[in-house]
Each structure stands twice: as C-alpha cells, then as structure tokens.
Design a protein around this motif. Structure first.
Motif, PDB file in Angstrom:
ATOM      1  N   LEU A 166       0.918  -1.205  -0.050  1.00  0.00           N
ATOM      2  CA  LEU A 166       0.048   0.117   0.112  1.00  0.00           C
ATOM      3  C   LEU A 166       0.934   1.226  -0.035  1.00  0.00           C
ATOM      4  O   LEU A 166       2.244   1.048   0.465  1.00  0.00           O
ATOM      5  N   PRO A 167       0.319   2.460  -0.605  1.00  0.00           N
ATOM      6  CA  PRO A 167       1.130   3.775  -0.594  1.00  0.00           C
ATOM      7  C   PRO A 167       1.245   3.994   0.735  1.00  0.00           C
ATOM      8  O   PRO A 167       0.694   3.689   1.986  1.00  0.00           O
ATOM      9  N   PRO A 168       2.134   4.954   1.334  1.00  0.00           N
ATOM     10  CA  PRO A 168       2.612   5.388   2.620  1.00  0.00           C
ATOM     11  C   PRO A 168       1.464   6.126   3.189  1.00  0.00           C
ATOM     12  O   PRO A 168       0.594   6.678   2.279  1.00  0.00           O
ATOM     13  N   GLY A 169       0.920   6.113   4.368  1.00  0.00           N
ATOM     14  CA  GLY A 169      -0.208   6.847   5.026  1.00  0.00           C
ATOM     15  C   GLY A 169      -1.847   5.787   4.941  1.00  0.00           C
ATOM     16  O   GLY A 169      -2.557   6.223   5.267  1.00  0.00           O
ATOM     17  N   ALA A 170      -1.678   4.668   3.729  1.00  0.00           N
ATOM     18  CA  ALA A 170      -2.789   4.176   3.790  1.00  0.00           C
ATOM     19  C   ALA A 170      -3.346   3.363   4.917  1.00  0.00           C
ATOM     20  O   ALA A 170      -4.489   3.194   5.085  1.00  0.00           O
ATOM     21  N   LEU A 171      -2.474   3.185   6.012  1.00  0.00           N
ATOM     22  CA  LEU A 171      -3.041   2.617   7.291  1.00  0.00           C
ATOM     23  C   LEU A 171      -3.354   3.422   8.276  1.00  0.00           C
ATOM     24  O   LEU A 171      -3.460   3.094   9.395  1.00  0.00           O
ATOM     25  N   ASP A 172      -3.190   4.919   7.980  1.00  0.00           N
ATOM     26  CA  ASP A 172      -3.296   5.579   9.099  1.00  0.00           C
ATOM     27  C   ASP A 172      -4.654   5.433   9.905  1.00  0.00           C
ATOM     28  O   ASP A 172      -5.815   5.617   9.382  1.00  0.00           O
ATOM     29  N   GLY A 173      -4.546   5.160  11.358  1.00  0.00           N
ATOM     30  CA  GLY A 173      -5.760   5.049  11.950  1.00  0.00           C
ATOM     31  C   GLY A 173      -6.066   3.582  11.936  1.00  0.00           C
ATOM     32  O   GLY A 173      -7.277   3.315  12.585  1.00  0.00           O
ATOM     33  N   LEU A 174      -5.535   2.566  11.107  1.00  0.00           N
ATOM     34  CA  LEU A 174      -6.009   1.377  10.936  1.00  0.00           C
ATOM     35  C   LEU A 174      -5.054   0.437  11.379  1.00  0.00           C
ATOM     36  O   LEU A 174      -5.497  -0.923  11.887  1.00  0.00           O
ATOM     37  N   ARG A 175      -3.730   0.563  11.601  1.00  0.00           N
ATOM     38  CA  ARG A 175      -2.696  -0.164  11.801  1.00  0.00           C
ATOM     39  C   ARG A 175      -2.942  -1.255  13.010  1.00  0.00           C
ATOM     40  O   ARG A 175      -2.868  -2.226  13.294  1.00  0.00           O
ATOM     41  N   GLU A 176      -3.263  -0.698  14.408  1.00  0.00           N
ATOM     42  CA  GLU A 176      -3.262  -1.089  15.464  1.00  0.00           C
ATOM     43  C   GLU A 176      -4.600  -1.962  15.447  1.00  0.00           C
ATOM     44  O   GLU A 176      -4.353  -3.377  15.825  1.00  0.00           O
ATOM     45  N   GLU A 177      -5.681  -1.606  14.863  1.00  0.00           N
ATOM     46  CA  GLU A 177      -6.864  -2.715  14.988  1.00  0.00           C
ATOM     47  C   GLU A 177      -6.172  -3.934  13.921  1.00  0.00           C
ATOM     48  O   GLU A 177      -6.836  -4.953  14.217  1.00  0.00           O
ATOM     49  N   ASN A 234     -13.187  -0.573   5.138  1.00  0.00           N
ATOM     50  CA  ASN A 234     -12.586   0.531   5.625  1.00  0.00           C
ATOM     51  C   ASN A 234     -11.996   1.648   4.787  1.00  0.00           C
ATOM     52  O   ASN A 234     -11.306   2.547   5.238  1.00  0.00           O
ATOM     53  N   GLY A 235     -12.543   1.768   3.402  1.00  0.00           N
ATOM     54  CA  GLY A 235     -12.242   2.796   2.519  1.00  0.00           C
ATOM     55  C   GLY A 235     -10.661   2.642   2.051  1.00  0.00           C
ATOM     56  O   GLY A 235     -10.184   3.656   1.133  1.00  0.00           O
ATOM     57  N   VAL A 236      -9.839   1.624   2.194  1.00  0.00           N
ATOM     58  CA  VAL A 236      -8.541   1.448   1.630  1.00  0.00           C
ATOM     59  C   VAL A 236      -8.717   0.963   0.289  1.00  0.00           C
ATOM     60  O   VAL A 236      -8.971  -0.282   0.158  1.00  0.00           O
ATOM     61  N   THR A 237      -8.327   1.740  -0.735  1.00  0.00           N
ATOM     62  CA  THR A 237      -8.494   0.963  -2.052  1.00  0.00           C
ATOM     63  C   THR A 237      -7.167   0.249  -2.367  1.00  0.00           C
ATOM     64  O   THR A 237      -5.861   0.610  -2.218  1.00  0.00           O
ATOM     65  N   LEU A 238      -7.363  -1.126  -2.779  1.00  0.00           N
ATOM     66  CA  LEU A 238      -6.355  -1.922  -3.270  1.00  0.00           C
ATOM     67  C   LEU A 238      -6.219  -1.952  -4.766  1.00  0.00           C
ATOM     68  O   LEU A 238      -7.131  -1.954  -5.488  1.00  0.00           O
ATOM     69  N   ALA A 239      -4.826  -1.873  -5.121  1.00  0.00           N
ATOM     70  CA  ALA A 239      -4.716  -1.941  -6.558  1.00  0.00           C
ATOM     71  C   ALA A 239      -4.867  -3.241  -6.974  1.00  0.00           C
ATOM     72  O   ALA A 239      -4.570  -4.303  -6.763  1.00  0.00           O
TER      73      ALA A 239
END
Length: 66
Positions: free
Chosen positions: A15-26, A61-66
C-alpha cells in the motif's frame, strides 16, 4: 503469471505510505500479519487466507487495493 508471483500476491499487500493511518493497530490486533514500512509504502504479509480477510477488512474501511 509465474508461480512465484502468484504466491507473493496471495501472501502480501503493498500500500502507499499513509494508507493504514488509523487502522494499523486494529489490523494487527484482528489478524496475524507482519506490517513493515518501506521506502515506497507499507507491506502487509500473512498467509493467503489471512491476506484475503485483510483485503476485505481494508476495502470495508475505505482503503483501495490496486
């Protein structure tokens, strides 16, 4: 697609940088994965079954995968 490329695609997500902001811990608490930061983004590594579940979680959760 070669067998190596197919195996790699089924065991990791890049994923691009920042794609997991707010999601990584969960993400780390819900799934057995390894998450590494790299120069070109974030790599999530896990078993093929887990990566499929992670893909669904990210999409919900709105993260687009290529």
């Amino acid at each position: 697609m070669t067998e190596v490329a197919r195996l790699r695609d089924s065991t990791q997500i890049l994923l691009p940088p920042g794609a997991l902001d707010g999601l990584r811990e969960e993400l780390e608490s819900r799934f057995v994965v390894t998450i590494t930061r790299e120069a070109d983004g974030v790599r999530i590594i896990g078993s093929p079954v887990v990566i499929k579940d992670v893909s669904g979680y990210l999409a919900r959760n709105g993260v687009t995968l290529a």
